[in-house]
Design a protein around this motif. Structure first.
Motif, mmCIF file in Angstrom:
data_model
loop_
_atom_site.group_PDB
_atom_site.id
_atom_site.type_symbol
_atom_site.label_atom_id
_atom_site.label_comp_id
_atom_site.label_asym_id
_atom_site.label_seq_id
_atom_site.Cartn_x
_atom_site.Cartn_y
_atom_site.Cartn_z
ATOM 1 N N THR A 21 0.826 -1.207 0.000
ATOM 2 C CA THR A 21 0.000 0.000 0.000
ATOM 3 C C THR A 21 0.860 1.256 0.000
ATOM 4 O OG1 THR A 21 -1.689 -1.181 1.265
ATOM 5 C CG2 THR A 21 -1.850 1.207 1.204
ATOM 6 N N LYS A 22 0.472 2.216 -0.815
ATOM 7 C CA LYS A 22 1.139 3.507 -0.856
ATOM 8 C C LYS A 22 0.170 4.581 -0.373
ATOM 9 C CE LYS A 22 3.463 6.775 -3.944
ATOM 10 N NZ LYS A 22 3.890 7.052 -5.347
ATOM 11 N N PHE A 23 0.640 5.416 0.560
ATOM 12 C CA PHE A 23 -0.183 6.497 1.097
ATOM 13 C C PHE A 23 0.305 7.844 0.568
ATOM 14 C CE2 PHE A 23 -0.775 3.042 4.091
ATOM 15 C CZ PHE A 23 -2.125 3.097 4.349
ATOM 16 N N ASN A 24 -0.564 8.838 0.682
ATOM 17 C CA ASN A 24 -0.229 10.178 0.195
ATOM 18 C C ASN A 24 0.806 10.871 1.074
ATOM 19 O OD1 ASN A 24 -1.933 10.349 -2.123
ATOM 20 N ND2 ASN A 24 -3.702 10.538 -0.755
ATOM 21 N N SER A 25 0.935 10.420 2.324
ATOM 22 C CA SER A 25 1.907 11.041 3.216
ATOM 23 C C SER A 25 2.287 10.062 4.310
ATOM 24 C CB SER A 25 1.334 12.317 3.847
ATOM 25 O OG SER A 25 0.293 11.984 4.760
ATOM 26 N N VAL A 26 3.380 10.391 5.012
ATOM 27 C CA VAL A 26 3.814 9.579 6.152
ATOM 28 C C VAL A 26 2.754 9.587 7.246
ATOM 29 C CG1 VAL A 26 5.579 9.331 7.930
ATOM 30 C CG2 VAL A 26 6.235 10.004 5.614
ATOM 31 N N HIS A 27 2.104 10.712 7.415
ATOM 32 C CA HIS A 27 1.062 10.822 8.447
ATOM 33 C C HIS A 27 -0.090 9.858 8.153
ATOM 34 C CE1 HIS A 27 3.186 14.745 8.756
ATOM 35 N NE2 HIS A 27 2.981 14.552 10.074
ATOM 36 N N HIS A 28 -0.489 9.768 6.903
ATOM 37 C CA HIS A 28 -1.556 8.850 6.539
ATOM 38 C C HIS A 28 -1.164 7.400 6.830
ATOM 39 C CE1 HIS A 28 -3.951 11.624 3.567
ATOM 40 N NE2 HIS A 28 -3.889 12.102 4.813
ATOM 41 N N ARG A 29 0.091 7.065 6.561
ATOM 42 C CA ARG A 29 0.553 5.716 6.869
ATOM 43 C C ARG A 29 0.507 5.462 8.371
ATOM 44 N NH1 ARG A 29 3.112 1.732 4.353
ATOM 45 N NH2 ARG A 29 3.370 2.986 2.466
ATOM 46 N N LEU A 30 0.939 6.440 9.159
ATOM 47 C CA LEU A 30 0.906 6.320 10.613
ATOM 48 C C LEU A 30 -0.516 6.155 11.109
ATOM 49 C CD1 LEU A 30 2.350 6.413 13.339
ATOM 50 C CD2 LEU A 30 2.173 8.921 13.264
ATOM 51 N N PHE A 31 -1.432 6.940 10.554
ATOM 52 C CA PHE A 31 -2.836 6.822 10.953
ATOM 53 C C PHE A 31 -3.370 5.418 10.624
ATOM 54 C CE2 PHE A 31 -3.345 11.648 10.152
ATOM 55 C CZ PHE A 31 -2.775 11.915 11.398
ATOM 56 N N SER A 32 -2.938 4.867 9.493
ATOM 57 C CA SER A 32 -3.364 3.523 9.104
ATOM 58 C C SER A 32 -2.858 2.494 10.100
ATOM 59 C CB SER A 32 -2.850 3.203 7.695
ATOM 60 O OG SER A 32 -3.128 1.877 7.342
ATOM 61 N N TRP A 33 -1.599 2.620 10.524
ATOM 62 C CA TRP A 33 -1.046 1.701 11.515
ATOM 63 C C TRP A 33 -1.824 1.783 12.830
ATOM 64 C CZ3 TRP A 33 4.809 3.169 10.660
ATOM 65 C CH2 TRP A 33 5.240 2.592 9.462
ATOM 66 N N MET A 34 -2.342 2.965 13.125
ATOM 67 C CA MET A 34 -3.104 3.164 14.372
ATOM 68 C C MET A 34 -4.530 2.643 14.256
ATOM 69 S SD MET A 34 -1.726 7.017 15.201
ATOM 70 C CE MET A 34 -2.854 7.231 16.614
ATOM 71 N N GLY A 35 -4.892 2.177 13.070
ATOM 72 C CA GLY A 35 -6.224 1.615 12.878
ATOM 73 C C GLY A 35 -7.262 2.607 12.423
ATOM 74 N N PRO A 69 -9.326 4.926 9.739
ATOM 75 C CA PRO A 69 -9.704 4.727 8.339
ATOM 76 C C PRO A 69 -9.073 5.783 7.434
ATOM 77 C CG PRO A 69 -11.516 5.722 9.561
ATOM 78 C CD PRO A 69 -10.457 5.405 10.569
ATOM 79 N N VAL A 70 -8.047 5.362 6.680
ATOM 80 C CA VAL A 70 -7.361 6.256 5.758
ATOM 81 C C VAL A 70 -7.362 5.620 4.373
ATOM 82 C CG1 VAL A 70 -5.218 7.450 5.215
ATOM 83 C CG2 VAL A 70 -5.878 7.122 7.598
ATOM 84 N N LYS A 71 -7.792 6.367 3.385
ATOM 85 C CA LYS A 71 -7.825 5.837 2.029
ATOM 86 C C LYS A 71 -6.426 5.890 1.420
ATOM 87 C CE LYS A 71 -10.130 6.302 -2.441
ATOM 88 N NZ LYS A 71 -11.113 7.082 -3.247
ATOM 89 N N PRO A 72 -5.891 4.749 1.000
ATOM 90 C CA PRO A 72 -4.546 4.740 0.404
ATOM 91 C C PRO A 72 -4.555 5.344 -0.994
ATOM 92 C CG PRO A 72 -5.499 2.556 0.286
ATOM 93 C CD PRO A 72 -6.473 3.394 1.073
ATOM 94 N N ALA A 73 -3.382 5.831 -1.397
ATOM 95 C CA ALA A 73 -3.255 6.375 -2.751
ATOM 96 C C ALA A 73 -3.200 5.261 -3.782
ATOM 97 C CB ALA A 73 -2.007 7.250 -2.833
ATOM 98 N N TYR A 74 -2.656 4.103 -3.360
ATOM 99 C CA TYR A 74 -2.461 3.010 -4.325
ATOM 100 C C TYR A 74 -2.317 1.698 -3.569
ATOM 101 C CZ TYR A 74 -0.021 0.079 -7.760
ATOM 102 O OH TYR A 74 0.349 -0.951 -8.587
ATOM 103 N N GLN A 75 -2.895 0.636 -4.097
ATOM 104 C CA GLN A 75 -2.748 -0.702 -3.530
ATOM 105 C C GLN A 75 -2.388 -1.695 -4.625
ATOM 106 O OE1 GLN A 75 -6.468 -1.481 -1.385
ATOM 107 N NE2 GLN A 75 -5.326 -1.407 0.540
ATOM 108 N N TYR A 76 -1.452 -2.593 -4.280
ATOM 109 C CA TYR A 76 -1.043 -3.631 -5.239
ATOM 110 C C TYR A 76 -0.970 -4.967 -4.514
ATOM 111 C CZ TYR A 76 2.025 -6.593 -8.016
ATOM 112 O OH TYR A 76 2.549 -7.650 -8.697
#
Length: 425
Positions: A19-33, A35-42
């Motif tokens: 998964t690719k996120f728009n920012s480091v903060h979004h990735r951190l929020f995702s790790w915290m559980g 709901p953050v929409k990723p920029a890209y998933q493969y």
């Protein structure tokens, strides 16, 4: 696989998503559980399920980027699956990437100690194993030189020698042996076969289909991260070969069936040219043979129909034994007999005379109608095991193997002269 065999690996519904996120903060929020929409998933792998039994050898095949290496990394634990479960029962030894876990500045000996330690071997155990590792690697004085001066083949020798110094419960090999020379490949696969006979389960990733046919009990074909097909080696390998040709021509189709003798027949192609009839005949007869004799002079007779415009037509033949190993193969591209500018309704007859220098057993003929040197150019029709015949030995001296040599032993005996003395009274 025999269901009574102990299962050493169980892969159930496994998938890996990057998964690719728009920012480091979004990735951190995702790790915290959150709901953050990723920029890209493969999804490198998705819904992978299979089991491996003790002493079973399986091959995982597929084109580059299909997801094979990611799957192996999840099995070995170097990558965590996004979904699903992997249960491993036993000690795993894996060779996934050339030089993985080695230090370029360390000598071969130092790397052997370091890699062995990562495998869970004690220093005392490695002291006992190092002479055997050095002997099997056969890299001479380089064993005590820095890894950075090694060729890729020397690194492969060292990696394999270390990984197989102690027989594991599961041995995983990912293409690493392809960089070695043919002599070392032979020795390596002989050790793998011995391990298999002793109960080691083998997971092999390779583009060498001959190795797959000779070693493996089952083959798993992965395409775009999913299991496309799994089953007997001949069935999956032939399907894979046809699939590669299919990618070059979307109109092509793949058909598979198994005859009463167990031979798998796979046909693919777009049908612009087709084999109407294929037969094996004695040299001076039109009577079709199902059984040939060792040393008999034969000819292969093939009738081909053309169903469309073809700029170039190449006819190829491949002879295989019962294990699927190729005995001989060639085509009219190599013999400079390419037929050009063919039209609908044209008919061709190909004749291939040969002497049956085969050992007793069952053999098959595969035919190919293509545009160029191989079916990857354009596949009009590829028919695996289209004709099956047996060979018997009627009048030759008994021999073993799938080749008959027209030769006899010669012997010269030189008796040792014994001197006898007598005494006269």
């Amino acid at each position: 696989m025999n269901t009574s065999t102990q299962t050493v690996l169980n892969v159930k519904g496994v998938g890996k998503c990057y998964t690719k996120f728009n920012s480091v903060h979004h990735r951190l929020f995702s790790w915290m559980g959150l709901p953050v929409k990723p920029a890209y998933q493969y999804w490198a792998n998705k819904d992978i399920s299979f089991t491996v039994g003790q002493g079973e050898a399986i091959a995982i095949i597929g084109q580059n980027g299909a997801g094979k290496s990611t799957l192996l990394k999840m099995i070995t634990g170097t990558v965590r699956p996004s979904v699903g479960e992997i249960a491993v029962n036993g000690r795993v030894s894996a060779m996934l990437e050339l030089g993985l876990g080695f230090n370029a500045e360390f000598t071969g000996r130092q790397n052997a100690y370091m890699a062995g330690g990562l495998m869970g071997l004690s220093t005392a155990a490695l002291d006992q194993l190092i002479p055997e590792i050095e002997a099997f690697a056969e890299i001479g004085d380089f064993f005590d030189q820095a890894l950075r001066v090694y060729s890729s083949g020397m690194q492969a020798r060292l990696a394999f020698a270390v990984a197989t110094a102690v027989r594991p419960d599961i041995l995983i090999v990912d293409e690493i042996l392809s960089v070695g020379d043919s002599y070392f490949q032979h020795r390596s696969f002989e050790r793998i076969r011995q391990f298999k006979e002793q109960g080691t389960s083998i997971i092999l990733v390779t583009h060498g289909m001959g190795e797959v046919r000779s070693l493996c009990d089952r083959v798993i074909l992965i395409d775009k991260g999913n299991i496309l097909k799994q089953g007997a080696p001949d069935e999956v390998v032939d399907f894979y070969n046809a699939m590669i040709a299919l990618k070059e021509n979307e109109r092509a189709q793949i058909e598979q069936s198994r005859d009463q003798q167990g031979w798998l027949k796979t046909k693919s192609g777009n049908g612009t040219a087709t084999v109407k009839h294929l037969s094996l005949l004695p040299e001076n007869s039109t009577e079709e043979l199902a059984v040939a004799q060792v040393g008999q002079k034969l000819k292969l007779h093939c009738e081909v129909d053309v169903h469309g415009e073809i700029g170039e037509l190449v006819f190829g033949v491949m002879l295989r034994d019962k294990q699927g190993s190729v005995i001989w193969g060639s085509n009219t591209w190599h013999t400079k007999l390419v037929q050009k500018d063919l039209q609908t309704g044209d008919k061709l007859v190909y004749t291939l005379p040969f002497e049956c220098n085969l050992g007793p057993g069952s053999y098959s003929i595969t035919t190919a109608l293509t545009r160029g040197e191989s079916h990857l150019d354009q596949n009009f029709e590829w028919s695996d095991n289209l004709l099956v015949f047996d060979v018997i030995n009627v009048d030759k001296a008994v021999f073993i193997g799938n080749h008959w040599l027209d030769t006899t032993f010669e012997v010269a005996v030189h008796k040792h002269a014994t001197l006898h003395s007598s005494t006269t009274q």
